[in-house]
Write an enzyme that holds these catalytic residues in place. Structure first.
Site, short mmCIF file in Angstrom:
data_model
loop_
_atom_site.label_atom_id
_atom_site.label_comp_id
_atom_site.label_asym_id
_atom_site.label_seq_id
_atom_site.Cartn_x
_atom_site.Cartn_y
_atom_site.Cartn_z
N ARG A 263 -3.93 5.06 5.01
CA ARG A 263 -4.31 3.76 5.55
C ARG A 263 -5.81 3.75 5.81
O ARG A 263 -6.44 4.80 5.98
CB ARG A 263 -3.57 3.48 6.85
CG ARG A 263 -2.04 3.44 6.72
CD ARG A 263 -1.40 3.16 8.09
NE ARG A 263 0.06 3.11 7.99
CZ ARG A 263 0.86 4.15 8.21
NH1 ARG A 263 0.33 5.34 8.52
NH2 ARG A 263 2.17 4.03 8.11
N HIS A 360 -5.34 -1.06 0.94
CA HIS A 360 -3.88 -0.95 0.86
C HIS A 360 -3.39 -1.04 -0.58
O HIS A 360 -2.29 -0.55 -0.89
CB HIS A 360 -3.22 -2.02 1.72
CG HIS A 360 -2.22 -1.47 2.68
ND1 HIS A 360 -2.54 -0.57 3.67
CD2 HIS A 360 -0.88 -1.67 2.78
CE1 HIS A 360 -1.44 -0.25 4.34
NE2 HIS A 360 -0.42 -0.90 3.82
#
Length: 416
Positions: A263, A360
Site C-alpha cells: 500500500r 493501488h
C-alpha cells in the site's frame, strides 16, 4: 544585552539550525531570518510575545509591511500574492515556537466554544475507547465540526436535544451534492457515528443514528483496476533509465510497489531499520490492519533501495527511507504523494491505464500475477498483508478468465 534581543537571537539560531538540518539553500538561510526579525520587531513594538501570536496578528503585521512596501515601490502584486514572500519564514518560526501552526484561535462566541468542546470530547472517545487511527479520527472530527457548523445557531444545548430528521436530511443533501455513491456512504457513516456519540453523552433526546440511511454498497461491487504485466515492465524500464536523484527514488518506490504489492502508506512509512540487510528481510508495517509482515528482500528491489540510499537520499535525521529530494528533506506526510509519482511515471512511459493511475493499480497488478502463477489464496493474502481471506477475495475479480484454468481454495460463501 537586553532580554528581548537575547530571546530574538536564540530564536534566530534555532531557525538557522532547522534550516541547515532540513537542507535549505544558503539563500533561504539568509532570507528567512531577515523576515522573522521583522516579525519579532513588530511583536516588541506592539507588546506581543511570539508565544501569544495568532493568525490575526500575522495578518496585521503583513498588511503593515505591505503598506510600507507600497511607499517604496510603485508596482506591487495584490496583497494575497505579495504575502507569499513572508509565508514560509513566518509559518516555520511559528511552528518551531508552538509545535504546530496555525494555532486555533480562541472561540469567538459561546456557541463556537460549545461546539469545540463537543468535538474534542468526541475525539477523546474515538482515541481512548475505540482506538481509531489518527487519520480516521481526523476525518470523523472534521465531519462532526462541519455538521455542527451547518446546523448553526440551532446546534446549541437545547437545539441538539430537539434535533430532527429534517435537519439531518438537509445537511446530507447539502454536503453530498455531486458526490459518488462511495463518498456519500462515507459521509453517512461519519454522521451516524457522531450522532451515536451525541446520544451516548446525552446531548440528543433520541438516538438518531438509525435514521441516517446511505446508499447500499454491495460487498466487492467495484472491480479493481490492474495494470497489465507488460505495462508494469514498461514503466519500470523507463524509470530505471532516469539516474537523477528523483529517478533513483521513484524507481525504488515503483519496484517495491510492483514486487510486493505494498500500500502507498506502507511505502512512505518504511524506515531504515525495517530493512535487515544481513538477513535479507523486509519488515512491512500494515497501516490498515496494524500488523506487520517479514518478507524476503529480493535482489532487484533490494539493490534499487540500496542505490537510492547511497546515491540519492539526502542527509537527514529522519529515519523514513523515502524523503523529499528538495528542501525540506522530510518524509512524506502520507501515501497520497505516490499518486503524483506513479501518474508521472506512467505518463513518461506512455502507459495510459483504463482506470486509476495511483499506486493501488500496481498492488492489483501484483495480485493478478500471483493468481496467474497459481499461488494459493492464503499466500496471496500474506503477501498483501490481509488478515482475512474475504479481503483477498476482492482481487479474484481481476482475473476471472484465469480462474477457470487454475484451482484455488475459496473462502466459504465466496464465488468468483
Amino acid at each position: 544585552m537586553s532580554a528581548p534581543l537575547s530571546t530574538h537571537d536564540g530564536l534566530i539560531e534555532k531557525l538557522l539550525a532547522h534550516l541547515r538540518a532540513e537542507g535549505y539553500s544558503l539563500r533561504i538561510q539568509q532570507w528567512y531570518p531577515a523576515r522573522v526579525r521583522q516579525l519579532l520587531n513588530y511583536c516588541d513594538h506592539n507588546g506581543l510575545s511570539i508565544e501569544t501570536v495568532r493568525s490575526g496578528d500575522v495578518t496585521r503585521f503583513l498588511r503593515g509591511q505591505y503598506r510600507l512596501s507600497r511607499k517604496r515601490y510603485s508596482k506591487l502584486p495584490p496583497f494575497q500574492k505579495w504575502r507569499q514572500r513572508y509565508t514560509g519564514a513566518i509559518n516555520m518560526i511559528l511552528r518551531l515556537v508552538h509545535g504546530a501552526w496555525p494555532v486555533p484561535d480562541p472561540p469567538s462566541t459561546e456557541l463556537e466554544g460549545f461546539h469545540r468542546d463537543i468535538v474534542e470530547d468526541y475525539d477523546t472517545w474515538l482515541r481512548e475507547l475505540r482506538g481509531l487511527h489518527p487519520l480516521t479520527r481526523a476525518k470523523r472530527t472534521k465531519h462532526a465540526s462541519q455538521f455542527l457548523t451547518s446546523v448553526g445557531q440551532r446546534a446549541d444545548q437545547q437545539g441538539l436535544k430537539d434535533l430532527s430528521v429534517r435537519e439531518l436530511d438537509a445537511y446530507l443533501k447539502q454536503c453530498c451534492d455531486g458526490l459518488r455513491r462511495g463518498s456519500i456512504e462515507d459521509r453517512t457513516v461519519c454522521l451516524r457515528d457522531f450522532l451515536r456519540h451525541l446520544w451516548r453523552t446525552g446531548r440528543t433526546a433520541i438516538d438518531l443514528a438509525g435514521t441516517v440511511i446511505g446508499p447500499r454498497i454491495y460487498e466487492h461491487e467495484g472491480i479493481p483496476v490492474a495494470l497489465r504485466t507488460e505495462e508494469v515492465r514498461r514503466v519500470l524500464e523507463v524509470t530505471r533509465k532516469d539516474l537523477s536523484p528523483v529517478g533513483l527514488r521513484d524507481y525504488a518506490i515503483l519496484i517495491l510497489l510492483s514486487t510486493y504489492g505494498l500500500r502507498a502508506a506502507e511505502v512512505v512509512n518504511l524506515r531504515l531499520e525495517d530493512i535487515d540487510w544481513r538477513r535479507d528481510v523486509l519488515r512491512v508495517h500494515h497501516t490498515k490492519t496494524g500488523t506487520y509482515s517479514e518478507l524476503p528482500l529480493l535482489r532487484e528491489p533490494g539493490e534499487a533501495v540500496l542505490r537510492y540510499v547511497e546515491k540519492a537520499r539526502p542527509p537527514s535525521v529522519h529515519r523514513e527511507v523515502f524523503l523529499r529530494i528538495l528542501a525540506p528533506h522530510r518524509p512524506f506526510k502520507n501515501g497520497s504523494i505516490l499518486n503524483c509519482i506513479t501518474s508521472a511515471r506512467l505518463r513518461a512511459a506512455g502507459v495510459t491505464p483504463q482506470g486509476r493511475k495511483g499506486p493501488h493499480a500496481f498492488r492489483h497488478a501484483r495480485a493478478v500475477s500471483l493468481l496467474r502463477s497459481g499461488v494459493p489464496l492464503n499466500i496471496i493474502g500474506d503477501v498483501l498483508g490481509h488478515t482475512s481471506a474475504v479481503a483477498t477475495a476482492e482481487y479474484l475479480k481481476l482475473a476471472t478468465e484465469d480462474l477457470r484454468t487454475i484451482g484455488l481454495d475459496l473462502p466459504g460463501g465466496i464465488s468468483p
